[in-house]
Design a protein around this motif. Structure first.
Motif, short mmCIF file in Angstrom:
data_model
loop_
_atom_site.label_atom_id
_atom_site.label_comp_id
_atom_site.label_asym_id
_atom_site.label_seq_id
_atom_site.Cartn_x
_atom_site.Cartn_y
_atom_site.Cartn_z
N LEU A 1 0.84 -1.20 0.00
CA LEU A 1 0.00 0.00 0.00
C LEU A 1 0.87 1.25 0.00
N THR A 2 0.76 2.04 -1.04
CA THR A 2 1.53 3.28 -1.11
C THR A 2 0.57 4.45 -1.29
N ASN A 3 1.00 5.60 -0.80
CA ASN A 3 0.19 6.80 -0.99
C ASN A 3 0.28 7.22 -2.45
N PRO A 4 -0.84 7.59 -3.04
CA PRO A 4 -0.79 8.05 -4.43
C PRO A 4 -0.04 9.38 -4.51
N PRO A 5 0.76 9.58 -5.57
CA PRO A 5 1.55 10.80 -5.67
C PRO A 5 0.71 12.07 -5.87
N ILE A 6 -0.41 11.94 -6.59
CA ILE A 6 -1.29 13.09 -6.82
C ILE A 6 -2.69 12.69 -6.38
N ALA A 7 -3.27 13.50 -5.49
CA ALA A 7 -4.57 13.14 -4.93
C ALA A 7 -5.42 14.37 -4.64
N SER B 1 -14.05 28.05 9.61
CA SER B 1 -13.46 26.76 9.94
C SER B 1 -13.08 26.04 8.66
N PHE B 2 -12.01 25.25 8.74
CA PHE B 2 -11.65 24.36 7.64
C PHE B 2 -10.80 23.22 8.21
N ILE B 3 -10.73 22.14 7.46
CA ILE B 3 -9.91 21.00 7.82
C ILE B 3 -8.92 20.79 6.68
N THR B 4 -7.67 20.60 7.03
CA THR B 4 -6.66 20.39 5.98
C THR B 4 -6.52 18.91 5.67
N GLY B 5 -5.89 18.64 4.56
CA GLY B 5 -5.61 17.26 4.17
C GLY B 5 -4.30 16.78 4.76
N ALA B 6 -3.83 15.66 4.26
CA ALA B 6 -2.59 15.05 4.74
C ALA B 6 -1.39 15.90 4.34
N ILE B 7 -0.37 15.85 5.15
CA ILE B 7 0.88 16.54 4.83
C ILE B 7 1.70 15.62 3.92
N LYS B 8 2.15 16.15 2.81
CA LYS B 8 2.89 15.38 1.82
C LYS B 8 4.33 15.88 1.73
N HIS B 9 5.16 15.08 1.12
CA HIS B 9 6.53 15.46 0.80
C HIS B 9 6.64 15.56 -0.72
N VAL B 10 7.31 16.62 -1.21
CA VAL B 10 7.51 16.79 -2.64
C VAL B 10 8.20 15.53 -3.17
N PRO B 11 7.75 14.93 -4.26
CA PRO B 11 6.86 15.47 -5.29
C PRO B 11 5.38 15.11 -5.08
N ASN B 12 5.03 14.44 -3.97
CA ASN B 12 3.62 14.12 -3.75
C ASN B 12 2.83 15.41 -3.51
N PHE B 13 1.53 15.35 -3.89
CA PHE B 13 0.74 16.57 -3.92
C PHE B 13 -0.73 16.22 -3.73
N GLN B 14 -1.39 16.87 -2.78
CA GLN B 14 -2.81 16.63 -2.54
C GLN B 14 -3.54 17.95 -2.30
N VAL B 15 -4.68 18.10 -2.97
CA VAL B 15 -5.57 19.23 -2.72
C VAL B 15 -6.68 18.71 -1.80
N ASP C 1 8.95 25.94 -3.82
CA ASP C 1 7.76 25.08 -3.84
C ASP C 1 6.54 25.84 -3.32
N GLU C 2 6.74 26.61 -2.26
CA GLU C 2 5.65 27.40 -1.68
C GLU C 2 5.10 28.40 -2.71
N LYS C 3 5.99 29.05 -3.42
CA LYS C 3 5.59 29.99 -4.47
C LYS C 3 4.78 29.26 -5.56
N ASP C 4 5.26 28.08 -5.97
CA ASP C 4 4.57 27.29 -6.99
C ASP C 4 3.18 26.85 -6.51
N ILE C 5 3.09 26.49 -5.23
CA ILE C 5 1.80 26.04 -4.68
C ILE C 5 0.81 27.20 -4.63
N LYS C 6 1.27 28.38 -4.24
CA LYS C 6 0.38 29.56 -4.24
C LYS C 6 -0.10 29.86 -5.66
N GLU C 7 0.82 29.75 -6.62
CA GLU C 7 0.45 29.96 -8.03
C GLU C 7 -0.58 28.91 -8.47
N PHE C 8 -0.36 27.66 -8.06
CA PHE C 8 -1.29 26.59 -8.38
C PHE C 8 -2.69 26.90 -7.82
#
Length: 189
Positions: A104-110, A132-146, A167-174
């Motif tokens: 079982l592996t975490n999917p890279p894009i989710a 209020s909001f709930i965040t998703g799982a914390i990932k390590h680059v290159p994994n990515f989850q919205v 990476d932070e700049k890229d994520i804000k742009e995303f």
């Protein structure tokens, strides 16, 4: 809409032709009373697949809808749960842990639509919760989850990643591109 925007944003912004995105599914719907007795992560993944990422938003939306209809009528998302149950029930923990980490592996894009946060149930004595909001799982680059949550008809998008400043700049742009894609294509304000 979110999945269609996700595919399009990855393609247009990062020139990434991802054809499959893992989507978290709440496994409580398979429980007898549809609830779990406490806080726990009862999720697995469905996989939304598309043929092409460079189509129009409407075409992408149709591809996503067709893929998800097939996935939602499929119970393969339960396979991981059965595997976990059998491994930890019949094998020593150390062996189960090694086996599970290989299988079982975490999917890279989710994407995870965590869902609605009920403002009627979110109470702290006499205090009124304004946001209020709930965040998703914390990932390590290159994994990515919205991750997506909704509170009082306001949608919150989050991405949680151990990242560099670039990476932070890229994520804000995303996130901005993703949001603008939704607002433009769906005529939402």
């Amino acid at each position: 809409m979110f999945l269609a925007s996700y595919f399009i944003t990855l393609h247009k912004l990062w020139n990434n032709d991802v054809k499959a995105i893992a989507c978290a599914v709440d496994l409580r719907k398979y429980l007898h009373n549809k609830t779990a007795p406490g806080l726990c992560n009862l999720t697995s993944n469905l996989v939304c697949t598309v043929e092409s990422c460079n189509d129009s938003f409407k075409s992408m939306l149709k591809q996503v809808s067709e893929s998800m209809k097939i996935q939602k009528n499929n119970t393969s998302c339960l396979n991981d749960v059965f595997l976990l149950n059998k491994a930890y029930k019949y094998l020593p923990y150390s062996i189960s842990k090694k086996l599970i980490s290989k299988v079982l592996t975490n999917p890279p894009i989710a994407i995870s639509n965590i869902g609605l946060i009920d403002d009627k149930k979110l109470k702290f004595k006499n205090l009124t919760v304004k946001s209020s909001f709930i965040t998703g799982a914390i990932k390590h680059v290159p994994n990515f989850q919205v991750a997506i949550t909704t509170f009082k008809n306001r949608v919150a998008l989050s991405i949680n990643v151990f990242a560099s400043e670039k990476d932070e700049k890229d994520i804000k742009e995303f996130l901005n591109f993703f949001k603008n894609e939704l607002l433009t294509e769906c005529n939402v304000i």
